[in-house]
Enzyme design. Structure first.
Site, PDB file in Angstrom:
ATOM      1  N   SER A  70       0.820  -1.210   0.000  1.00 40.70           N
ATOM      2  CA  SER A  70       0.000   0.000   0.000  1.00 40.70           C
ATOM      3  C   SER A  70       0.852   1.257   0.000  1.00 40.70           C
ATOM      4  O   SER A  70       1.997   1.265   0.442  1.00 40.70           O
ATOM      5  CB  SER A  70      -0.918   0.006   1.222  1.00 40.70           C
TER       6      SER A  70
HETATM    7  N1  SAH Z   1      -1.208  -4.699   4.009  1.00 37.27           N
HETATM    8  C1  SAH Z   1      -0.379  -4.682   2.820  1.00 37.27           C
HETATM    9  C2  SAH Z   1      -1.191  -4.534   1.557  1.00 37.27           C
HETATM   10  C3  SAH Z   1      -1.714  -5.800   1.137  1.00 37.27           C
HETATM   11  S1  SAH Z   1      -2.574  -5.833  -0.413  1.00 37.27           S
HETATM   12  C4  SAH Z   1       0.655  -3.590   2.916  1.00 37.27           C
HETATM   13  O1  SAH Z   1       0.974  -3.163   3.987  1.00 37.27           O
HETATM   14  O2  SAH Z   1       1.188  -3.167   1.927  1.00 37.27           O
HETATM   15  C5  SAH Z   1      -4.002  -6.731   0.108  1.00 37.27           C
HETATM   16  C6  SAH Z   1      -3.784  -8.152   0.534  1.00 37.27           C
HETATM   17  O3  SAH Z   1      -5.047  -8.675   0.888  1.00 37.27           O
HETATM   18  C7  SAH Z   1      -3.240  -9.053  -0.552  1.00 37.27           C
HETATM   19  O4  SAH Z   1      -2.068  -9.667  -0.102  1.00 37.27           O
HETATM   20  C8  SAH Z   1      -4.358 -10.069  -0.772  1.00 37.27           C
HETATM   21  O5  SAH Z   1      -3.903 -11.368  -1.077  1.00 37.27           O
HETATM   22  C9  SAH Z   1      -5.067 -10.042   0.560  1.00 37.27           C
HETATM   23  N2  SAH Z   1      -6.451 -10.514   0.539  1.00 37.27           N
HETATM   24  C10 SAH Z   1      -7.404 -10.316  -0.403  1.00 37.27           C
HETATM   25  N3  SAH Z   1      -8.547 -10.909  -0.058  1.00 37.27           N
HETATM   26  C11 SAH Z   1      -8.331 -11.506   1.147  1.00 37.27           C
HETATM   27  C12 SAH Z   1      -9.153 -12.277   2.035  1.00 37.27           C
HETATM   28  N4  SAH Z   1     -10.418 -12.574   1.770  1.00 37.27           N
HETATM   29  N5  SAH Z   1      -8.598 -12.722   3.180  1.00 37.27           N
HETATM   30  C13 SAH Z   1      -7.301 -12.439   3.500  1.00 37.27           C
HETATM   31  N6  SAH Z   1      -6.481 -11.725   2.696  1.00 37.27           N
HETATM   32  C14 SAH Z   1      -6.995 -11.253   1.534  1.00 37.27           C
END
Ligand code: SAH
Length: 221
Positions: A70
């Site tokens: 992010s």
């Molecule tokens: N928190 C991260 C950003 C992650 S992007 C940061 O600090 O940069 C969003 C993440 O959510 C991805 O890795 C994706 O695989 C996960 N995701 C999407 N749907 C999900 C679900 N239903 N349960 C758990 N994780 C999920």
């Protein structure tokens, strides 16, 4: 001793990080503890080395598997929004990804419970956070839409992937007075919303427009 990945390289210098902090300050992030985390968490360690030179730009970047790390501004905004009057004890995070948001939040709360649906990302995040000696994180490979009922209730819940609507199970796992921060809406055009659970109802405040990857169902290896 710091390993080679932890040692300073030009593009990740204190000056580059300070520039990012200044930018977030100008954009309205005023919580000093949050700014301090943005200054001190080595964001370049959460991404591919090929992209490390861009780690302190205020932008989302790819981390593989079609997912992104992010944007720092949004991480800062979400972190500040989940902390109420300076504290939150137990926080649930849905979407561990590379673990950057987890790392930013970790010393500001007692325990973080984090869920990721892609096993390879979870394994990598766990390794990076261990390298950084971050120990108050509990990991789970699961579909986060169901939350983590066995560890509920939580003071705060963060979704770092966007649902069309917040799964009701998550509100059930929030304490009275607890905050749930989530990007809500269709692909690439979501509103970041802070929900506050009161005795009587769920209050809702918009924190602006954002662009997150979607919350998906099912598991991936
Ligand atoms: N928190 C991260 C950003 C992650 S992007 C940061 O600090 O940069 C969003 C993440 O959510 C991805 O890795 C994706 O695989 C996960 N995701 C999407 N749907 C999900 C679900 N239903 N349960 C758990 N994780 C999920």
């Amino acid at each position: 001793m710091e390993g080679p990945r932890l040692s300073g390289i030009g593009m990740t210098s204190a000056r580059t990080r300070e520039r990012l902090v200044q930018r977030l300050l100008e954009q309205g992030i005023t919580d000093e503890r949050v700014l301090d985390r943005i200054r001190n968490v080595p964001r370049h360690l959460f991404m591919d080395e090929a992209l490390a030179s861009r780690a302190y730009e205020d932008t989302a970047l790819p981390i593989g598997f079609g997912q992104t790390i992010s944007q720092p501004f949004v991480v800062a905004q979400m972190t500040a929004a989940v902390l109420k009057a300076g504290e939150a004890s137990r926080v649930l995070e849905i979407g561990t990804g590379c673990g950057y948001q987890t790392a930013v939040l970790s010393p500001l709360v007692a325990e973080i419970y984090t869920i990721e649906r892609i096993a390879s990302l979870l394994t990598r995040a766990r390794r990076t956070l261990r390298e950084l000696r971050i120990r108050n994180v509990h990991y789970r490979h699961d579909d986060g839409s169901v939350g983590w009922p066995a560890r509920a209730p939580f003071d705060g819940i963060l979704l770092t992937a966007a649902p069309h609507a917040v799964p009701p199970a998550l509100f059930d796992q929030l304490k009275i007075g607890g905050r749930l921060i989530a990007p809500v809406g269709p692909d690439g055009r979501q509103e970041l919303i802070r929900y506050i659970k009161t005795e009587a109802r769920i209050e809702r405040q918009s924190l602006g427009l954002v662009s997150f990857v979607p919350l998906l169902s099912g598991l991936q290896r």
